[in-house]
Write a protein that holds these residues in place. Structure first.
Motif, mmCIF file in Angstrom:
data_model
loop_
_atom_site.group_PDB
_atom_site.id
_atom_site.type_symbol
_atom_site.label_atom_id
_atom_site.label_comp_id
_atom_site.label_asym_id
_atom_site.label_seq_id
_atom_site.Cartn_x
_atom_site.Cartn_y
_atom_site.Cartn_z
ATOM 1 N N LEU A 5 31.778 25.363 23.411
ATOM 2 C CA LEU A 5 33.138 24.985 24.093
ATOM 3 C C LEU A 5 33.538 26.171 24.966
ATOM 4 C CD1 LEU A 5 35.117 22.919 24.638
ATOM 5 C CD2 LEU A 5 36.444 23.919 22.526
ATOM 6 N N ILE B 207 29.702 25.621 17.926
ATOM 7 C CA ILE B 207 30.819 24.604 18.585
ATOM 8 C C ILE B 207 31.563 25.491 19.303
ATOM 9 C CG2 ILE B 207 32.337 22.852 18.416
ATOM 10 C CD1 ILE B 207 30.900 21.831 15.951
ATOM 11 N N THR C 202 32.888 17.636 25.601
ATOM 12 C CA THR C 202 33.510 17.047 24.444
ATOM 13 C C THR C 202 32.984 17.226 23.056
ATOM 14 O OG1 THR C 202 32.101 15.179 24.523
ATOM 15 C CG2 THR C 202 34.174 15.010 25.809
ATOM 16 N N ARG C 203 33.868 17.491 21.946
ATOM 17 C CA ARG C 203 33.281 17.725 20.732
ATOM 18 C C ARG C 203 32.011 17.031 20.635
ATOM 19 N NH1 ARG C 203 34.522 20.359 16.217
ATOM 20 N NH2 ARG C 203 33.887 19.604 14.213
#
Length: 243
Positions: free
Chosen positions: A148, A144, A126-127
């Motif tokens: 991911l 990020i 998840t972020r």
């Protein structure tokens, strides 16, 4: 596992052990400098559900007398490797790692996430989780996206395996090590505290502890030059081998 040759025959083998839901992309900012320092062995993402099994898998792949560099979860694996296969490790670097045991709260949270996979499709980390891995004031979108992508590409099976890992306390293992131990922590790490790094340093006799200022958990992304400087410094200033 990929192996990148060293420029000179007498340079050491450098074994890189990645963190949670990371693969070789974790090392992209430091890899060129590491290749100038030795023969680089990039371990693949962990495909087991225990630290013991992860360490055994690494032990099967690497040569004896290597410099082992473990990041975060990889630090747990590297420490266990050094404790149970001492012939494999001439020097140990623990980056943004810990030796504390998994708490009951963490186990419950992991089990909740695993149960959620029975209902919701897996789309990587998840972020919120990814933001915790970076400096709280400067979360770089590049990293990020990279984190991911790694977690998506590694997939749901690897996620389940790594989420199922329960870490035992490792301070006794650290105290028994006879190879040089170098601990690198970050001042702004939201995932591993300075107190955890200090406890490791206290447990490992003769160890070194360096703290990167203005840096979050992902030190190899956020402060690669400083990480390389510390690796080079310790590799050239303290004799290798057993203490």
């Amino acid at each position: 596992m990929s192996v990148l040759p060293a420029p000179y025959a007498d340079q050491p083998d450098l074994v890189l052990i990645p963190g949670f839901m990371c693969d070789e992309r974790l090392w992209q900012c430091v890899l060129p400098a590491l290749q100038s320092m030795g023969r680089v062995h990039c371990m693949p993402a962990h495909q087991h559900d225990s630290i013991e099994a992860c360490a055994a898998a690494v032990a099967e792949k690497i040569p004896d007398n290597a410099v082992v560099i473990g990041f975060s979860l990889g630090g747990y694996v590297a420490r266990h490797l050094a404790a149970h296969w001492p012939q494999k490790v001439q020097r140990l670097f623990l980056l943004n790692s810990s030796a504390r045991a998994t708490t009951g709260e963490e186990i419950a949270r992991a089990q909740q996430q695993l149960r959620a996979l029975e209902v919701y499709p897996y789309r990587g980390q998840t972020r919120t989780a990814l933001l915790r891995a970076l400096h709280p004031q400067r979360p770089d979108p590049r990293w990020i996206d990279c984190m991911l992508a790694m977690s998506v590409d590694l997939g749901i099976t690897t996620f389940r395996q790594q989420m199922s890992i329960v870490r035992a306390d490792g301070h006794t293992e650290l105290a028994a090590l006879r190879c040089p131990v170098h601990i690198i922590a970050s001042a702004d790490d939201q995932m591993r505290s300075l107190q955890e790094a200090e406890r490791m340093a206290a447990a490992a006799s003769g160890s070194t502890l360096d703290v990167l200022a203005d840096c979050g958990h992902m030190s190899v992304f956020e402060q690669p030059e400083q990480v390389i400087h510390l690796l080079q410094y310790h590799l050239t200033t303290l004799p290798a081998g057993k203490l």
